[in-house]
Design an enzyme around this catalytic site. Structure first.
Site, PDB file in Angstrom:
ATOM      1  N   GLY A   1       2.541  -9.131  -7.488  1.00  0.00           N
ATOM      2  CA  GLY A   1       3.489  -8.420  -8.351  1.00  0.00           C
ATOM      3  C   GLY A   1       2.917  -7.857  -9.640  1.00  0.00           C
TER       4      GLY A   1
ATOM      5  N   ASN B   1       1.885  -4.685 -10.126  1.00  0.00           N
ATOM      6  CA  ASN B   1       2.524  -3.381 -10.332  1.00  0.00           C
ATOM      7  C   ASN B   1       3.991  -3.550 -10.724  1.00  0.00           C
ATOM      8  OD1 ASN B   1       0.769  -0.912  -9.800  1.00  0.00           O
ATOM      9  ND2 ASN B   1       0.186  -2.304  -8.129  1.00  0.00           N
TER      10      ASN B   1
ATOM     11  N   ARG C   1       5.309  -4.587   4.522  1.00  0.00           N
ATOM     12  CA  ARG C   1       5.845  -4.366   5.866  1.00  0.00           C
ATOM     13  C   ARG C   1       6.413  -2.961   5.936  1.00  0.00           C
ATOM     14  NH1 ARG C   1      10.333  -7.844   9.337  1.00  0.00           N
ATOM     15  NH2 ARG C   1       8.950  -8.020  11.128  1.00  0.00           N
TER      16      ARG C   1
ATOM     17  N   LEU D   1       8.924  -0.190   6.692  1.00  0.00           N
ATOM     18  CA  LEU D   1      10.378  -0.235   6.799  1.00  0.00           C
ATOM     19  C   LEU D   1      10.834   0.586   8.002  1.00  0.00           C
ATOM     20  CD1 LEU D   1      11.062   0.275   3.006  1.00  0.00           C
ATOM     21  CD2 LEU D   1      11.545  -1.812   4.301  1.00  0.00           C
TER      22      LEU D   1
ATOM     23  N   HIS E   1      -0.064   3.442  -3.587  1.00  0.00           N
ATOM     24  CA  HIS E   1      -1.108   3.179  -2.592  1.00  0.00           C
ATOM     25  C   HIS E   1      -2.459   3.173  -3.311  1.00  0.00           C
ATOM     26  CE1 HIS E   1      -3.089   3.088   1.281  1.00  0.00           C
ATOM     27  NE2 HIS E   1      -3.884   4.055   0.863  1.00  0.00           N
TER      28      HIS E   1
END
Ligand code: GRF
Length: 235
Positions: A16, A18, A95, A97, A113
């Protein structure tokens, strides 16, 4: 009249950092987005405690509690709805979506990214950057679409790959750039100055922030890049 701040939910799976950068930017009441909740698909995600310590509501929607991905994403969708969110930020959410959820949020869901897209989609970007011998690397914030790491680009930051870099040094340098880039990009989206239209990002006039020793685009159009600051830009 100032616009109400956009209610923003962050999805995480891990440490966490970011997420923390976004929460800290939004601590300023003049920031156009307000972080109203953090949702994790992993109970052990370190970011959950960091968010709670900053007074942000958290929810865990564990993968293992649902029979399949569709049911899990339906629960994620419900958790987002409970927060009455207007924008969703993926910040290390590990994951993919489901199509329905992505389409529902198209133009209002963004992701960070750790590479200069469209190069190096997917995982292990820093190792692959070193293996490829890239001399410039960086990070990208983009709108989320159904194709992985392919949505319209909102903002990018470039950092040098130094000859002595290993994966750890390079990832730390990129991560520092991510923490500057993501709040800037969320600001653009929350203010409506970067919008997804016709499969592209459309910009309106905005006051660009300084580059802080980073080459960041969109950035101040006429500012010369401070190469000395860029060379000093190491963690
Ligand atoms: C970051 O490198 C981000 O770009 C990628 O996953 C990592 C998450 O790190 N999507 P953190 O949880 O934000 O520290």
């Amino acid at each position: 009249m100032t616009q109400p701040r956009k209610r923003t939910v962050i999805l995480i799976s891990g440490r966490g950092s970011n997420m923390t950068a976004l929460i800290e930017a939004a601590d300023d009441s003049a920031f156009p987005a307000e972080i109203v909740g953090v949702i994790s698909d992993k109970a052990e995600a370190g970011g959950l405690q960091l968010a709670a310590a900053k007074g942000i509501a958290t929810r865990v929607v564990s993968r293992g509690d649902f029979p399949d991905k569709a049911a899990h994403d339906a629960a994620i969708d419900a958790a987002i709805a409970e927060f009455d969110a207007e924008i969703v930020c993926l910040a290390g959410y590990m994951r993919l979506l489901t199509t329905g959820l992505v389409e529902k949020w198209q133009g209002r869901m963004i992701n960070i990214h750790p590479a200069l897209l469209p190069s190096l989609k997917g995982l292990d970007t820093h190792r692959r950057a070193l293996e490829t011998g890239l001399r410039i690397h960086g990070c990208t914030v983009h709108f989320v679409t159904t194709a992985m790491d392919e949505g319209p680009i909102i903002a990018q930051s470039a950092v040098p790959v130094l000859v002595a870099d290993d994966e750890q040094a390079l990832s730390a340098r990129v991560l520092k750039a991510e923490h500057a880039l993501y709040p800037m990009a969320l600001r653009l989206v929350a203010e409506g100055k970067a919008r997804m239209e016709g499969g592209r990002t459309v910009f309106e006039d905005f006051e660009a922030p300084g580059h802080n020793g980073l080459i960041t685009s969109p950035g101040p159009s006429n500012d010369p890049v401070d190469l000395e600051a860029l060379a000093r830009f190491t963690p």
